[in-house]
Design a protein around this motif. Structure first.
Motif, mmCIF file in Angstrom:
data_model
loop_
_atom_site.group_PDB
_atom_site.id
_atom_site.type_symbol
_atom_site.label_atom_id
_atom_site.label_comp_id
_atom_site.label_asym_id
_atom_site.label_seq_id
_atom_site.Cartn_x
_atom_site.Cartn_y
_atom_site.Cartn_z
ATOM 1 N N LYS A 188 0.838 -1.399 0.023
ATOM 2 C CA LYS A 188 0.115 -0.066 -0.045
ATOM 3 C C LYS A 188 0.806 1.240 0.027
ATOM 4 O O LYS A 188 0.557 2.179 -0.649
ATOM 5 C CB LYS A 188 -1.019 0.023 1.065
ATOM 6 C CG LYS A 188 -1.941 1.128 1.041
ATOM 7 C CD LYS A 188 -2.916 1.030 2.359
ATOM 8 C CE LYS A 188 -3.847 -0.159 2.134
ATOM 9 N NZ LYS A 188 -4.803 0.134 3.415
ATOM 10 N N SER A 189 1.959 1.327 0.572
ATOM 11 C CA SER A 189 2.823 2.500 0.764
ATOM 12 C C SER A 189 3.441 2.601 -0.548
ATOM 13 O O SER A 189 3.834 3.807 -0.974
ATOM 14 C CB SER A 189 3.991 2.224 1.749
ATOM 15 O OG SER A 189 4.667 1.273 1.698
ATOM 16 N N ASP A 190 3.878 1.480 -1.520
ATOM 17 C CA ASP A 190 4.232 1.702 -2.862
ATOM 18 C C ASP A 190 3.377 2.243 -3.693
ATOM 19 O O ASP A 190 3.652 3.318 -4.419
ATOM 20 C CB ASP A 190 4.608 0.303 -3.242
ATOM 21 C CG ASP A 190 5.874 -0.458 -2.658
ATOM 22 O OD1 ASP A 190 6.662 0.287 -1.990
ATOM 23 O OD2 ASP A 190 5.969 -1.683 -2.442
ATOM 24 N N ALA A 191 2.242 2.066 -3.780
ATOM 25 C CA ALA A 191 0.988 2.556 -4.264
ATOM 26 C C ALA A 191 0.771 3.935 -4.149
ATOM 27 O O ALA A 191 0.703 4.787 -4.696
ATOM 28 C CB ALA A 191 -0.301 1.669 -4.133
ATOM 29 N N LYS A 192 1.049 4.161 -2.826
ATOM 30 C CA LYS A 192 0.601 5.586 -2.222
ATOM 31 C C LYS A 192 1.574 6.601 -2.884
ATOM 32 O O LYS A 192 1.412 7.589 -3.056
ATOM 33 C CB LYS A 192 0.845 5.592 -0.734
ATOM 34 C CG LYS A 192 -0.059 6.851 -0.089
ATOM 35 C CD LYS A 192 0.216 6.814 1.494
ATOM 36 C CE LYS A 192 -0.772 5.679 2.076
ATOM 37 N NZ LYS A 192 -0.837 5.850 3.646
ATOM 38 N N LYS A 193 2.844 6.010 -2.933
ATOM 39 C CA LYS A 193 4.122 7.074 -3.739
ATOM 40 C C LYS A 193 3.808 7.285 -5.143
ATOM 41 O O LYS A 193 3.600 8.289 -5.596
ATOM 42 C CB LYS A 193 5.244 6.283 -3.657
ATOM 43 C CG LYS A 193 5.794 6.145 -2.158
ATOM 44 C CD LYS A 193 7.110 5.370 -2.149
ATOM 45 C CE LYS A 193 7.450 5.129 -0.652
ATOM 46 N NZ LYS A 193 8.613 4.131 -0.580
ATOM 47 N N ILE A 194 3.177 6.212 -5.833
ATOM 48 C CA ILE A 194 2.705 6.333 -7.151
ATOM 49 C C ILE A 194 1.556 7.335 -7.292
ATOM 50 O O ILE A 194 1.519 8.013 -8.190
ATOM 51 C CB ILE A 194 2.516 4.973 -7.791
ATOM 52 C CG1 ILE A 194 3.586 4.231 -7.538
ATOM 53 C CG2 ILE A 194 2.068 5.172 -9.223
ATOM 54 C CD1 ILE A 194 5.039 4.767 -8.365
ATOM 55 N N LEU A 195 0.559 7.154 -6.390
ATOM 56 C CA LEU A 195 -0.862 7.931 -6.718
ATOM 57 C C LEU A 195 -0.622 9.140 -5.885
ATOM 58 O O LEU A 195 -1.601 9.731 -5.550
ATOM 59 C CB LEU A 195 -1.812 7.048 -6.081
ATOM 60 C CG LEU A 195 -1.857 5.726 -6.939
ATOM 61 C CD1 LEU A 195 -3.055 5.054 -6.513
ATOM 62 C CD2 LEU A 195 -2.234 6.040 -8.265
#
Length: 87
Positions: free
Chosen positions: A27-34
């Motif tokens: 989720k933290s990886d996705a948060k960085k992208i979005l």
């Protein structure tokens, strides 16, 4: 069964797909992208329910969830088959 995605979800899915493809992410990886998109929990839930995202528990930390996007080509083909069945 794969479900059609609304535009707002598809835009975010596309950003994630371009970065991760079929690789695992958190989720933290996705948060960085979005860019810290506040709709991330809803997005991940809707993608899972629609059949576009797989989830599993982390083997290293049971508190973390690991996500993996499903290939859009396969999902589109499944969606087309579903639409073709409808009268």
């Amino acid at each position: 069964m794969v479900k059609h995605l609304p535009g707002w979800i598809m835009k975010r899915y596309a950003k994630l797909w371009l970065k991760f493809k079929e690789k695992d992410f958190t989720k933290s990886d996705a948060k960085k992208i979005l860019n810290k998109d506040s709709s991330l929990p809803v997005l991940l839930s809707e993608l899972r329910k629609a059949g576009w995202l797989e989830m599993k528990m982390s083997e290293d930390d049971a508190r973390k969830t690991i996500y993996k996007l499903k290939n859009p080509t396969i999902n589109f083909e499944a969606e087309l088959k579903e639409l073709a069945k409808q009268k």
